[in-house]
Design an enzyme around this catalytic site. Structure first.
Site, PDB file in Angstrom:
ATOM      1  N   ARG A 144       0.629  -1.276   0.075  1.00 14.07           N
ATOM      2  CA  ARG A 144       0.036  -0.163  -0.021  1.00 14.07           C
ATOM      3  C   ARG A 144       1.007   1.292  -0.110  1.00 14.07           C
ATOM      4  NH1 ARG A 144      -3.240  -2.900   4.331  1.00 14.07           N
ATOM      5  NH2 ARG A 144      -4.895  -4.042   3.080  1.00 14.07           N
ATOM      6  N   LYS A 159       2.835 -18.643   8.422  1.00 17.38           N
ATOM      7  CA  LYS A 159       2.088 -18.914   9.523  1.00 17.38           C
ATOM      8  C   LYS A 159       1.549 -17.430  10.072  1.00 17.38           C
ATOM      9  CE  LYS A 159       4.631 -19.224  13.360  1.00 17.38           C
ATOM     10  NZ  LYS A 159       4.495 -18.088  14.479  1.00 17.38           N
ATOM     11  N   ASP A 169       6.680 -23.045   7.306  1.00 21.01           N
ATOM     12  CA  ASP A 169       6.951 -23.149   8.700  1.00 21.01           C
ATOM     13  C   ASP A 169       8.561 -23.023   8.727  1.00 21.01           C
ATOM     14  OD1 ASP A 169       8.196 -23.781  11.389  1.00 21.01           O
ATOM     15  OD2 ASP A 169       6.002 -24.931  11.647  1.00 21.01           O
ATOM     16  N   HIS A 170       9.168 -21.966   9.229  1.00 23.43           N
ATOM     17  CA  HIS A 170      10.423 -21.515   8.944  1.00 23.43           C
ATOM     18  C   HIS A 170      11.501 -22.784   9.655  1.00 23.43           C
ATOM     19  CE1 HIS A 170      10.413 -19.174  12.870  1.00 23.43           C
ATOM     20  NE2 HIS A 170      11.822 -19.507  12.771  1.00 23.43           N
ATOM     21  N   LYS A 227      15.260 -25.292   8.854  1.00 26.34           N
ATOM     22  CA  LYS A 227      16.324 -25.156   9.458  1.00 26.34           C
ATOM     23  C   LYS A 227      17.122 -26.618   9.294  1.00 26.34           C
ATOM     24  CE  LYS A 227      14.645 -22.470  13.498  1.00 26.34           C
ATOM     25  NZ  LYS A 227      15.583 -21.484  13.894  1.00 26.34           N
ATOM     26  N   GLU A 285      12.947 -19.623  24.501  1.00 22.87           N
ATOM     27  CA  GLU A 285      13.435 -18.608  23.907  1.00 22.87           C
ATOM     28  C   GLU A 285      13.632 -17.419  25.266  1.00 22.87           C
ATOM     29  OE1 GLU A 285      11.612 -16.742  20.099  1.00 22.87           O
ATOM     30  OE2 GLU A 285       9.848 -17.652  21.382  1.00 22.87           O
ATOM     31  N   ASP A 323       1.401 -19.577  18.684  1.00 21.73           N
ATOM     32  CA  ASP A 323       2.673 -18.861  17.970  1.00 21.73           C
ATOM     33  C   ASP A 323       3.619 -20.100  17.744  1.00 21.73           C
ATOM     34  OD1 ASP A 323       4.265 -16.654  17.108  1.00 21.73           O
ATOM     35  OD2 ASP A 323       5.016 -16.858  19.058  1.00 21.73           O
ATOM     36  N   HIS A 375       5.464 -25.033  15.129  1.00 21.74           N
ATOM     37  CA  HIS A 375       7.023 -25.337  15.125  1.00 21.74           C
ATOM     38  C   HIS A 375       7.200 -26.793  16.059  1.00 21.74           C
ATOM     39  CE1 HIS A 375       7.483 -21.586  13.418  1.00 21.74           C
ATOM     40  NE2 HIS A 375       7.710 -20.921  14.582  1.00 21.74           N
ATOM     41  N   LYS A 385       8.663 -17.852  26.443  1.00 20.44           N
ATOM     42  CA  LYS A 385       9.470 -16.515  26.035  1.00 20.44           C
ATOM     43  C   LYS A 385      10.093 -16.126  27.429  1.00 20.44           C
ATOM     44  CE  LYS A 385       7.371 -14.862  22.046  1.00 20.44           C
ATOM     45  NZ  LYS A 385       8.607 -15.362  20.894  1.00 20.44           N
TER      46      LYS A 385
HETATM   47  C1  BG6 Z   1       8.248 -17.393  15.227  1.00 13.76           C
HETATM   48  C2  BG6 Z   1       7.452 -16.793  16.595  1.00 13.76           C
HETATM   49  O1  BG6 Z   1       7.220 -18.214  14.445  1.00 13.76           O
HETATM   50  O2  BG6 Z   1       9.196 -18.048  15.755  1.00 13.76           O
HETATM   51  C3  BG6 Z   1       8.210 -15.990  17.148  1.00 13.76           C
HETATM   52  O3  BG6 Z   1       6.097 -16.061  15.869  1.00 13.76           O
HETATM   53  C4  BG6 Z   1       9.648 -16.721  17.717  1.00 13.76           C
HETATM   54  O4  BG6 Z   1       7.457 -15.521  18.402  1.00 13.76           O
HETATM   55  C5  BG6 Z   1      10.128 -17.540  16.693  1.00 13.76           C
HETATM   56  O5  BG6 Z   1      10.254 -15.997  18.433  1.00 13.76           O
HETATM   57  C6  BG6 Z   1      11.420 -18.467  16.896  1.00 13.76           C
HETATM   58  O6  BG6 Z   1      12.135 -18.599  15.979  1.00 13.76           O
HETATM   59  P1  BG6 Z   1      13.642 -18.943  15.896  1.00 13.76           P
HETATM   60  O7  BG6 Z   1      13.873 -19.347  14.478  1.00 13.76           O
HETATM   61  O8  BG6 Z   1      14.272 -17.858  16.547  1.00 13.76           O
HETATM   62  O9  BG6 Z   1      13.632 -20.259  16.852  1.00 13.76           O
END
Ligand code: BG6
Length: 507
Positions: free
Chosen positions: A64, A165, A194-195, A199, A233, A252, A257, A357
């Site tokens: 935008r 996501k 899903d990142h 990894k 985390e 989240d 994950h 967290k």
């Molecule tokens: C994300 C979450 O998907 O993954 C975050 O939305 C989180 O809240 C993050 O901090 C953690 O990813 P990584 O790669 O640092 O373990």
């Protein structure tokens, strides 16, 4: 960042295992946003430095914000200071379209400009659409692409939709989103990120299990007492308070994950290591996880929120004092849960998972704890330092695998205690692995969906967590516990596992 060329894998270079993206255009919606700047553009630049992008390649940013083509090119340059020479070439080819996603004109313009790029660069009408936007507009953008036919390029190229996501807010909204996407795109055109799957060490779970003969025979209820998954985390919610208030740790981290890591740990060996072979087995494993009843939730899970405390030597505020968070917030920043699996391999082996967290350490790991030996032949006093064997898959940050076993303590007396045998990724392979986005972006452009989440996986993962959401939203929810920032979570989480005669590991 240096300007040198990043190495391709020397073992793979020259073999046809080096995959390069075909000619095409990456269309990024939400191009002026944070994800694009922090992750996508740097990942693309690294791909270009590894010579994995073709000459006929361009980025089209859509958002935008009122930015010119040159303004967007500046954003691309800023995102990667010290970029390699290939990046300048890509920047030169790239353009920006400013427009509202609800305005059909935005998509007419997009179509026209994509055709111009095909004409000028020979990108062959291959398009990868990356939705780096807020999730609320996923369906709207997909429909708008469909309206102008960009879901099926006339030039015969491919059209793929990459989304990240959250896939919905719960089971129902996830299904609505899925139905909306499927009105326009076929399942094999949709790449759900899903990142965690990007990894290297998550992928290594597959290698460890299915490239070795020694682990797999032990990988079952016959030898394993229980499994622990930890995603810890140290960070708080940072600037994402507004988003996090509506998400919480279950949505989240656990729904995605944790479920991904769990499915790779539990799955049966696939017939072939290909997209459908792996994803069929992953979803089968998730389907075997017992979906808890709503009235069991209080017994099999703990949710909690961090209070103020100390993390890595710094005083940090409590969750309710964070920016964008309500002072009465009931959102969980920590979840611990116990799951059971109803299948031949895992019956009776509990899975304990926890995520939070503001814990003392950033660590993600899967620990398989073995059963104790059937009979300890040593006097008890000789084995006080001995614990059952454990195999720990260290996903991050100290990537590797640890095996814990007992050894004799040197000396005249016969004492045994635990020792650790360590494999460290960094020491074994000197090569820097691609980061998750680099890997996943290339996979999407190459058309390899193995590391993306299929629709039925998303659905099954939501089914498992849905009763927890229902119980927590009920009129009589289980209490929200508290924990001081910098500790390993609330006392109630210890009780959850200690009740079964087990203990959380201290990673
Ligand atoms: C994300 C979450 O998907 O993954 C975050 O939305 C989180 O809240 C993050 O901090 C953690 O990813 P990584 O790669 O640092 O373990």
């Amino acid at each position: 960042m240096s300007t040198e060329t990043l190495p391709l894998n020397p073992l793979a270079e020259g073999l046809d295992t080096v995959r390069r993206a075909p000619p095409g255009v990456l269309v990024v919606f939400g191009a002026s946003g944070d994800l694009t700047h922090r992750k996508l553009l740097p990942a693309l630049e690294r791909l270009s430095r590894r010579r994995l992008l073709p000459a006929a390649f361009a980025v089209v940013g859509v958002a935008r914000s009122d930015i010119s083509d040159d303004g967007f090119r500046d954003i691309m340059a800023d995102a990667v200071p010290g970029a390699g020479p290939g990046w300048a070439e890509i920047i030169k080819n790239s353009i920006y379209i400013s427009g509202d996603y609800s305005d059909p004109e935005t998509f007419n313009t997009l179509k026209r400009r994509l055709e111009e790029i095909d004409e000028a660069l020979g990108t062959g009408s291959n398009r990868t659409y990356y939705l780096a936007t807020v999730p609320d507009v996923f369906a709207e953008v997909a429909r708008a692409l469909g309206k102008v036919g960009l879901n099926r390029p006339e030039g015969g190229g491919f059209a793929r939709l990459v989304i990240e996501k959250p896939f919905g807010h719960d089971l129902e909204t996830a299904r609505e989103l899925d139905a909306a996407l499927h009105e326009v795109f076929d399942e094999d055109q949709i790449y759900r990120i899903d990142h965690y799957l990007g990894k290297e060490t998550v992928q290594n779970v597959l290698a460890l299990r299915f490239a070795n003969a020694i682990f797999e025979p032990l990988w079952s209820r016959n030898y394993i007492d229980h499994v622990q998954i930890t995603v810890a985390e140290t960070i708080g919610v940072e600037k994402r308070g507004n988003f996090y208030e509506k998400a919480g740790a279950l949505r989240d981290i656990v729904q995605n994950h944790v479920m991904q890591v769990l499915s790779l740990t539990l799955m049966e060996p696939p017939g072939t290591i290909d997209a459908e072979g792996i994803r069929d087995e992953k979803v089968k494993a998730l389907r075997s996880v017992v979906v808890p009843q709503v009235d069991e939730v209080a017994n099999m899970s703990v949710r909690a929120q961090y209070d103020s405390g100390w993390v890595e030597g710094n005083a940090v505020p409590g969750y309710r004092q964070e920016e964008g968070v309500s002072p009465q917030s009931q959102t969980e920043t920590y979840v611990a849960l116990k799951l059971l699996v109803d299948n031949w391999r895992w019956a009776g082996v509990p899975i304990y998972a926890r995520t939070g967290k503001r814990l003392p350490k950033r660590v993600t790991e899967v620990a398989l704890q073995f059963k104790a030996v059937p009979h300890l032949a040593f006097p008890k006093a000789a084995a006080t330092g001995l614990n059952p064997n454990a195999l720990v898959l260290r996903i991050q940050p100290d990537e590797g695998v640890t095996l814990r076993f007992g050894a004799k303590v040197p000396g005249q007396a016969f004492m045994v205690r635990d020792v650790l045998m360590d494999f460290s990724y960094g020491a074994a392979f000197l090569e820097e692995p691609p980061d998750a986005y680099e890997r996943l972006l290339l996979d999407a452009m190459v058309g390899d969906p193995t590391l993306f989440i299929r629709s039925d996986e998303v659905d099954t993962a939501w089914k498992i967590v849905q009763p927890l959401l229902a119980a927590w939203a009920s009129d009589d929810p289980p209490p929200l516990a508290g924990y001081a920032a910098g500790t390993w979570g609330p006392r109630q989480a210890d009780t959850l596992i200690e009740r079964d005669g087990r203990q959380w590991r201290t990673p």
